[in-house]
Write an enzyme that holds these catalytic residues in place. Structure first.
Site, PDB file in Angstrom:
ATOM      1  CE1 TYR A  88     -14.074  19.066   5.771  1.00 12.17           C
ATOM      2  CE2 TYR A  88     -14.677  21.316   6.351  1.00 12.17           C
ATOM      3  CZ  TYR A  88     -13.736  20.310   6.294  1.00 12.17           C
ATOM      4  OH  TYR A  88     -12.464  20.527   6.776  1.00 12.17           O
TER       5      TYR A  88
ATOM      6  CE  LYS B 277     -13.401  18.022   9.300  1.00 14.84           C
ATOM      7  NZ  LYS B 277     -12.284  17.156   9.752  1.00 14.84           N
TER       8      LYS B 277
END
Length: 306
Positions: A171, A175
C-alpha cells in the site's frame, strides 16, 4: 446539501461548465467529492465498480442523488484497475457532456500484510488498483486535459506513502509511486496550464473506521476534505506538483526536503550519516536537476560531528 451554492457562484468555488471524472465515487471520500463538485455546478462522471449485482449500484445511487438536487451526472460501473477503464471514462465524459476539464483518481484498496506473508500476486494486485488504476486514467485524460483551457488532475495518495506503516509495504509503495508520478507530470504540465496534485486524506471511511475512536471519527467527515478537492479541480487552482494532507477541516503541505551535504570520510561513515540526518537547513527543490546542482555545489561539505 446539493444545488448550486450561490455564495460560490463567482470565484474559487465555481465549477459551473466544468466536467469532472471521479473514480471510487460510490461511497466514502469519492462520494463526498462528487456531491461537493456537483453542488458547485460541475457535471460529474461517477465511477464505482458494481460488485454485488443483487444490490443497487453505489455509483448509480450517487448519480440519482445529484440529479434529484438539480445537478448533472452519469454513472460508470467499470473497475478502476481495468486498463481500458481510463479511456472509457474519458470517452464517456466527452460523449455525455462534450468536454473534460478534470479527473480525480480516488479509487483504491487497503492492504495490511507483512512482507514475509505477501505474495507477488497480492502485491501486484494492490499496485494494479492504487497506482495503475490512477495511471490508466491520467494517461487517457492527459491529451484532452492538455488541450483544455485549465486541465486539472487530483490523485489520492496517503500518509503511508509519505511515512510508511507496519504491514503496509504494498500500500505504502503504491501511494508513494503516485506522489512520484505527480512530481514528474507537474513539470510536463506547467506549460499547458495543466495542474496535477496529490491529496493524502484523513477521513472516516469503510477503510479507516475500525481504527478511529468515536470522538475522532466524528471530526473526520469525508465532507471536510471535499472543498479542497473541488478547489484543486477548478480554474482558480494555481498550485501543482504538491502533496496535500487534509482532514477535519485542516490542510498541510508535505514536501520532500534535503539537508546540506556532509563530508563522507573513510572510517567515519556512520558518524557522517547521523550528522547528515540531523543537520539543517533543509531545502526543497523544484526538480531533480536542481537537487543535483545543489548537491554538487563546489562549496565545501559539512564536517562530520561525532
Amino acid at each position: 446539501m446539493l444545488g448550486i451554492r450561490q455564495d460560490d457562484a463567482v470565484g474559487a468555488g465555481d465549477l459551473r461548465d466544468r466536467v469532472v471524472i471521479v473514480t471510487g465515487a460510490g461511497k466514502g471520500l469519492g462520494r463526498a467529492y462528487a456531491l461537493d463538485m456537483a453542488a458547485r455546478g460541475a457535471s460529474v462522471v461517477v465511477n464505482n465498480r458494481w460488485v454485488d449485482r443483487e444490490q443497487a449500484s453505489s455509483a448509480q445511487t450517487v448519480v440519482a442523488e445529484i440529479r434529484a438536487a438539480g445537478g448533472r451526472a452519469v454513472a460508470n460501473l467499470d473497475p478502476a484497475e481495468d486498463p481500458e477503464t481510463g479511456a472509457a471514462l474519458v470517452a464517456q465524459a466527452l460523449a455525455e457532456f462534450g468536454r473534460l476539464d478534470a479527473v480525480v483518481s480516488n479509487a483504491g484498496v487497503p492492504e495490511t500484510q507483512r512482507l514475509h506473508r505477501q505474495t507477488r500476486e497480492g502485491f501486484r494486485a494492490v499496485f494494479d488498483i492504487n497506482f495503475f488504476g490512477a495511471f490508466h486514467l491520467v494517461h487517457a485524460a492527459w491529451p484532452v486535459l492538455s488541450a483544455a483551457p485549465a486541465g486539472r488532475i487530483v490523485v489520492s495518495a496517503s500518509s503511508a506513502g509519505l511515512h510508511g506503516g507496519d504491514g503496509m509495504a504494498a500500500y505504502a509503495s503504491s501511494k508513494a509511486a503516485l506522489i512520484g508520478l505527480v512530481r514528474g507530470l507537474a513539470i510536463e504540465g506547467r506549460s499547458r496550464d495543466l495542474m496535477i496534485n496529490a491529496i493524502a486524506p484523513y477521513a472516516v471511511t469503510a477503510m479507516t473506521q475500525q481504527h478511529l475512536s468515536p470522538g475522532l471519527a466524528a471530526r473526520m467527515d469525508p465532507a471536510a476534505v471535499a472543498p479542497l478537492v473541488s478547489w484543486l479541480v477548478g480554474e482558480a487552482c494555481d498550485v501543482t506538483g504538491q502533496t496535500l494532507v487534509c482532514g477535519g477541516g485542516r490542510v498541510r503541505a508535505a514536501t520532500a526536503v534535503e539537508g546540506p551535504p556532509v563530508e563522507l570520510e573513510e572510517g567515519r561513515i556512520g558518524a557522517a550519516l547521523h550528522t547528515a540526518m540531523r543537520v539543517n537547513p533543509r531545502e526543497a527543490y523544484g526538480d531533480a536537476h536542481q537537487s543535483f546542482a545543489a548537491f554538487m555545489d563546489e562549496r565545501p561539505a559539512l564536517a562530520v560531528v561525532d
